[in-house]
Every structure is written in C-alpha cells, then in structure tokens.
Design an enzyme around this catalytic site. Structure first.
Site, PDB file in Angstrom:
ATOM      1  N   ASN A  77      53.104  30.922  37.443  1.00 54.10           N
ATOM      2  CA  ASN A  77      54.311  30.012  37.675  1.00 54.10           C
ATOM      3  C   ASN A  77      53.973  28.565  37.258  1.00 54.10           C
ATOM      4  O   ASN A  77      53.035  28.238  36.646  1.00 54.10           O
ATOM      5  CB  ASN A  77      54.375  29.727  39.320  1.00 54.10           C
ATOM      6  CG  ASN A  77      55.939  29.597  39.637  1.00 54.10           C
ATOM      7  OD1 ASN A  77      56.735  28.681  39.143  1.00 54.10           O
ATOM      8  ND2 ASN A  77      56.394  30.303  40.601  1.00 54.10           N
ATOM      9  N   HIS A 107      30.306  18.719  36.603  1.00 52.91           N
ATOM     10  CA  HIS A 107      29.390  17.602  36.084  1.00 52.91           C
ATOM     11  C   HIS A 107      28.244  17.579  37.042  1.00 52.91           C
ATOM     12  O   HIS A 107      28.249  17.992  38.108  1.00 52.91           O
ATOM     13  CB  HIS A 107      30.358  16.458  36.120  1.00 52.91           C
ATOM     14  CG  HIS A 107      31.680  16.502  35.351  1.00 52.91           C
ATOM     15  ND1 HIS A 107      31.601  16.312  34.081  1.00 52.91           N
ATOM     16  CD2 HIS A 107      32.917  16.847  35.876  1.00 52.91           C
ATOM     17  CE1 HIS A 107      32.836  16.418  33.716  1.00 52.91           C
ATOM     18  NE2 HIS A 107      33.489  16.636  34.514  1.00 52.91           N
ATOM     19  N   LYS A 172      38.055  30.763  53.151  1.00 54.74           N
ATOM     20  CA  LYS A 172      37.222  31.824  53.832  1.00 54.74           C
ATOM     21  C   LYS A 172      38.103  33.155  53.993  1.00 54.74           C
ATOM     22  O   LYS A 172      39.384  33.084  54.039  1.00 54.74           O
ATOM     23  CB  LYS A 172      36.574  31.181  55.127  1.00 54.74           C
ATOM     24  CG  LYS A 172      35.573  30.339  54.805  1.00 54.74           C
ATOM     25  CD  LYS A 172      35.168  29.931  56.115  1.00 54.74           C
ATOM     26  CE  LYS A 172      34.455  28.400  56.265  1.00 54.74           C
ATOM     27  NZ  LYS A 172      33.120  28.557  55.820  1.00 54.74           N
ATOM     28  N   ARG A 175      41.206  37.937  57.099  1.00 55.87           N
ATOM     29  CA  ARG A 175      41.200  39.547  57.359  1.00 55.87           C
ATOM     30  C   ARG A 175      41.430  40.421  56.373  1.00 55.87           C
ATOM     31  O   ARG A 175      41.737  39.731  55.098  1.00 55.87           O
ATOM     32  CB  ARG A 175      42.512  39.673  58.284  1.00 55.87           C
ATOM     33  CG  ARG A 175      43.691  39.507  57.461  1.00 55.87           C
ATOM     34  CD  ARG A 175      44.973  39.745  58.794  1.00 55.87           C
ATOM     35  NE  ARG A 175      46.183  39.910  57.967  1.00 55.87           N
ATOM     36  CZ  ARG A 175      46.915  40.820  57.517  1.00 55.87           C
ATOM     37  NH1 ARG A 175      46.390  41.991  57.345  1.00 55.87           N
ATOM     38  NH2 ARG A 175      48.119  40.587  57.010  1.00 55.87           N
TER      39      ARG A 175
END
Length: 190
Positions: A77, A107, A172, A175
């Site tokens: 998109n 960097h 994270k 599920r």
C-alpha cells in the site's frame, strides 16, 4: 555493505547507486494512476528479483532497489519504504499496509564512528503469506515467519515465528493463529 560488516555509505559509488534509484522512483511516483504497465516496468528494472504478479501503490521509497526480492502476488500500500542496504527478501502472497518501513541499516552507538559515516546493514526476510499492518517498522536482521500477521503500529525488533499474530512496540507474539480463525471471522478483527 552486503556482507554485514561496517561500511561508509557516503562514498561516490553508493551515492550514485542511490541517485539512480531515486530517479526511477521519481518517475514511478509521478506517473498518472492509469499508467500501471509503465509503473510495473520501472519496478522490474529497479528491484533485484520479482517472481510473479505484484502491485505497489505509489509513493514508494528505497535506497538501491536491487537488494529487494519479491514473491508472487505481492501487494504494498501507500508510502512503502525499504532501506535496502542489505538484502530484503519478501515471499509469496505478502500484504504490506500503508506507511510500512523495512529498515536494514543501522548506525553505530559511538558518536565518533557515526560522524565518520559508518553504517552496518542486516538482511530482512518476510516469509510467505505474511500480512503487515499499517504503520509498522521492521528493524535490521529480522525474519517474519510464514503466515504471521504484524499488527498496525508495531516495531519489529526481533524475529517473529510462523503462524502467529504479533503486535506492539517492541512487537511481541499475541497469540497463535488457529483453525478457529477460519470460521470465526469476527474474532480475526479483534
């Protein structure tokens, strides 16, 4: 640059390669919407490898282009940004939401090395059937596993396994994706 060791990005050769990509991207980003074939030809001349059908909504930004490989049935998109100082490999049937950034470059922490112009880059791999939501940033060296979904606004700093929904900053696993997701469409929207 491609070996994963520190390099200086502001030398003449790399500057000219980035300028070449910018010229092609300027043309791509400014073509009328009806010029789909022309846009596709520009991307084919810019990217390193294209396996099949694809569609990229302008505007698109990248550093070099030739380090980007996309699989079949790829869609990105608006405002897709790929800093491809290292290889970026995108599998088949991958969906990229608006304002997604894939950043292979980093960097140094040390200010003196930064001032000298050193960078380091690490490959990003996005496996098959991945969906990356809007406003996601994927950091250097990350792999996103097959069938996984990255929720909008996430910052992906570590590898994401297969068949999961992952969200957050840092991203994270929320599920696993289960067979219930095939029949409970309302659940997939939560």
């Amino acid at each position: 640059m491609l070996t994963g060791v520190p390099y200086k990005a502001f030398g003449k050769e790399l500057f000219h390669e980035r300028q070449n990509a910018k010229e092609l991207l300027f043309e791509f980003n400014n073509l009328p919407p009806s010029k789909i074939k022309e846009r596709h030809q520009l991307i084919k001349s810019l990217f390193g490898k294209i396996k099949g059908s694809f569609y990229l909504e302008p505007p698109l930004r990248c550093d070099y282009g030739y380090n980007i490989e996309i699989g079949k049935n790829f869609y990105a998109n608006y405002n897709f940004t790929v800093l491809d100082a290292a290889k970026v490999t995108i599998g088949d049937r991958v969906l990229i939401g608006p304002n997604v950034s894939l950043i292979t470059v980093n960097h140094p922490i040390d200010k003196d090395l930064r001032q000298e112009g050193f960078e380091i880059s690490k490959e990003i791999i996005i496996e098959n059937n991945v969906w990356i939501g809007a406003n996601v940033t994927v950091n250097p060296g990350v792999t996103i596993g097959t069938n996984s979904i990255i929720g909008s606004g996430s910052v992906v700093t570590k590898n994401i396994p297969e068949n999961v929904i992952a969200v957050g900053n840092p991203c994270k696993v929320l599920r696993e994706i289960t067979t219930k997701d095939k029949t409970d469409f309302e659940r997939t929207l939560k």
